[in-house]
Design a protein around this motif. Structure first.
Motif, short mmCIF file in Angstrom:
data_model
loop_
_atom_site.label_atom_id
_atom_site.label_comp_id
_atom_site.label_asym_id
_atom_site.label_seq_id
_atom_site.Cartn_x
_atom_site.Cartn_y
_atom_site.Cartn_z
N TYR A 77 -16.62 -1.28 -3.83
CA TYR A 77 -15.52 -1.68 -4.71
C TYR A 77 -14.53 -0.53 -4.91
O TYR A 77 -13.32 -0.71 -4.74
CB TYR A 77 -16.03 -2.16 -6.07
CG TYR A 77 -14.88 -2.29 -7.04
CD1 TYR A 77 -13.99 -3.35 -6.93
CD2 TYR A 77 -14.61 -1.30 -7.97
CE1 TYR A 77 -12.90 -3.45 -7.76
CE2 TYR A 77 -13.51 -1.39 -8.81
CZ TYR A 77 -12.66 -2.45 -8.69
OH TYR A 77 -11.55 -2.53 -9.50
N PHE A 78 -15.03 0.64 -5.27
CA PHE A 78 -14.11 1.75 -5.54
C PHE A 78 -13.40 2.21 -4.27
O PHE A 78 -12.24 2.62 -4.33
CB PHE A 78 -14.84 2.91 -6.22
CG PHE A 78 -14.96 2.72 -7.70
CD1 PHE A 78 -13.85 2.63 -8.50
CD2 PHE A 78 -16.21 2.62 -8.28
CE1 PHE A 78 -13.95 2.44 -9.87
CE2 PHE A 78 -16.34 2.43 -9.66
CZ PHE A 78 -15.19 2.34 -10.45
N SER A 79 -14.05 2.10 -3.14
CA SER A 79 -13.41 2.46 -1.89
C SER A 79 -12.25 1.51 -1.56
O SER A 79 -11.16 1.94 -1.19
CB SER A 79 -14.44 2.45 -0.76
OG SER A 79 -13.86 2.82 0.46
N VAL A 80 -12.49 0.21 -1.75
CA VAL A 80 -11.46 -0.78 -1.46
C VAL A 80 -10.39 -0.80 -2.55
O VAL A 80 -9.19 -0.88 -2.27
CB VAL A 80 -12.09 -2.18 -1.28
CG1 VAL A 80 -11.04 -3.27 -1.22
CG2 VAL A 80 -12.96 -2.20 -0.03
N SER A 81 -10.81 -0.72 -3.80
CA SER A 81 -9.83 -0.84 -4.90
C SER A 81 -8.86 0.33 -4.95
O SER A 81 -7.78 0.21 -5.54
CB SER A 81 -10.55 -0.99 -6.24
OG SER A 81 -11.22 0.21 -6.58
N ALA A 82 -9.21 1.43 -4.31
CA ALA A 82 -8.28 2.57 -4.26
C ALA A 82 -7.00 2.19 -3.51
O ALA A 82 -5.96 2.83 -3.71
CB ALA A 82 -8.96 3.77 -3.61
N LEU A 83 -7.07 1.14 -2.70
CA LEU A 83 -5.88 0.68 -1.98
C LEU A 83 -4.78 0.22 -2.94
O LEU A 83 -3.60 0.22 -2.59
CB LEU A 83 -6.24 -0.45 -1.02
CG LEU A 83 -7.11 -0.06 0.17
CD1 LEU A 83 -7.57 -1.31 0.92
CD2 LEU A 83 -6.38 0.89 1.10
N LEU A 84 -5.17 -0.18 -4.16
CA LEU A 84 -4.16 -0.59 -5.15
C LEU A 84 -3.18 0.55 -5.44
O LEU A 84 -2.01 0.31 -5.74
CB LEU A 84 -4.83 -1.02 -6.46
CG LEU A 84 -5.59 -2.33 -6.42
CD1 LEU A 84 -6.40 -2.52 -7.71
CD2 LEU A 84 -4.63 -3.49 -6.23
N PHE A 85 -3.66 1.79 -5.33
CA PHE A 85 -2.80 2.93 -5.62
C PHE A 85 -1.89 3.29 -4.45
O PHE A 85 -1.11 4.24 -4.54
CB PHE A 85 -3.65 4.14 -6.05
CG PHE A 85 -4.34 3.92 -7.37
CD1 PHE A 85 -3.63 4.05 -8.56
CD2 PHE A 85 -5.67 3.55 -7.44
CE1 PHE A 85 -4.23 3.83 -9.78
CE2 PHE A 85 -6.29 3.33 -8.65
CZ PHE A 85 -5.57 3.46 -9.83
N GLU A 86 -1.99 2.53 -3.38
CA GLU A 86 -1.11 2.74 -2.23
C GLU A 86 0.03 1.72 -2.19
O GLU A 86 0.81 1.70 -1.26
CB GLU A 86 -1.92 2.68 -0.93
CG GLU A 86 -2.92 3.80 -0.81
CD GLU A 86 -3.73 3.75 0.48
OE1 GLU A 86 -3.36 2.97 1.40
OE2 GLU A 86 -4.73 4.48 0.56
N ILE A 87 0.10 0.86 -3.19
CA ILE A 87 1.18 -0.13 -3.25
C ILE A 87 2.40 0.56 -3.88
O ILE A 87 2.49 0.71 -5.10
CB ILE A 87 0.76 -1.38 -4.06
CG1 ILE A 87 -0.48 -2.02 -3.44
CG2 ILE A 87 1.92 -2.37 -4.14
CD1 ILE A 87 -1.06 -3.17 -4.24
N ASP A 88 3.31 1.00 -3.03
CA ASP A 88 4.45 1.80 -3.48
C ASP A 88 5.41 1.02 -4.38
O ASP A 88 6.13 1.63 -5.18
CB ASP A 88 5.22 2.35 -2.28
CG ASP A 88 4.40 3.37 -1.49
OD1 ASP A 88 3.56 4.06 -2.12
OD2 ASP A 88 4.58 3.46 -0.27
N GLU A 89 5.43 -0.30 -4.26
CA GLU A 89 6.35 -1.11 -5.06
C GLU A 89 5.91 -1.19 -6.52
O GLU A 89 6.70 -1.59 -7.37
CB GLU A 89 6.46 -2.53 -4.49
CG GLU A 89 7.06 -2.61 -3.11
CD GLU A 89 6.04 -2.32 -2.01
OE1 GLU A 89 4.84 -2.56 -2.22
OE2 GLU A 89 6.45 -1.82 -0.95
N TRP A 90 4.66 -0.86 -6.81
CA TRP A 90 4.14 -0.94 -8.17
C TRP A 90 4.26 0.41 -8.85
O TRP A 90 4.09 1.46 -8.23
CB TRP A 90 2.67 -1.34 -8.17
CG TRP A 90 2.39 -2.75 -7.80
CD1 TRP A 90 3.28 -3.70 -7.39
CD2 TRP A 90 1.12 -3.38 -7.81
NE1 TRP A 90 2.63 -4.89 -7.14
CE2 TRP A 90 1.31 -4.72 -7.39
CE3 TRP A 90 -0.16 -2.95 -8.13
CZ2 TRP A 90 0.27 -5.62 -7.29
CZ3 TRP A 90 -1.21 -3.86 -8.03
CH2 TRP A 90 -0.99 -5.18 -7.62
#
Length: 137
Positions: free
Chosen positions: A52-65
């Protein structure tokens, strides 16, 4: 994207499994009697959390947010996904109102401390990069 996601999932499984193994090895007490089912549930819970933490870190790569939106979505998703693992699957947090409240407080406190740690790290990195650019001028 799919391959990146799979690498993160299985990498998270590996980290969660390794951490569980280390805990078992270093906290082993020969007088303990633990069922293999309990070990398997805890191992599976740790692996799910790692994935979960490995995948959810992708949320911090959404530059539009904004950073605030990234953090709030990550925190909310973490509560929704991880609390069932902590409670029903592994039993790490008993299903009693007081225990759930204490678990939530620990989780939230740890989340805030972790967030401030990463925020400070990236601010320091930003400062160093800006200083490096200033020296080149």
């Amino acid at each position: 994207m799919i391959s990146k996601l799979m690498i993160r999932i299985f990498g998270g499984f590996g980290v969660g499994g390794l951490l569980t193994l280390l805990v078992i090895v270093f906290l082993y007490d020969s007088t303990d009697e633990v069922s293999t089912r309990l070990i398997a549930l805890n191992l599976f819970g740790s692996m799910l959390i790692g994935a979960y933490f490995s995948v959810s870190a992708l949320l911090f790569e959404i530059d539009e947010w904004s950073m605030l939106k990234q953090t709030l979505v990550h925190y909310t998703a973490s509560l929704i996904i991880l609390f069932p693992v902590f409670t029903w699957l592994t039993g790490w947090i008993p299903l009693h109102p007081q225990s759930l409240l204490i678990g939530w407080l620990y989780f939230t406190g740890t989340y805030i401390l972790n967030w401030f740690g990463w925020y400070s790290y990236f601010k320091q990195l930003e400062r160093r990069m800006n200083q490096s650019l200033q020296k080149r001028r």
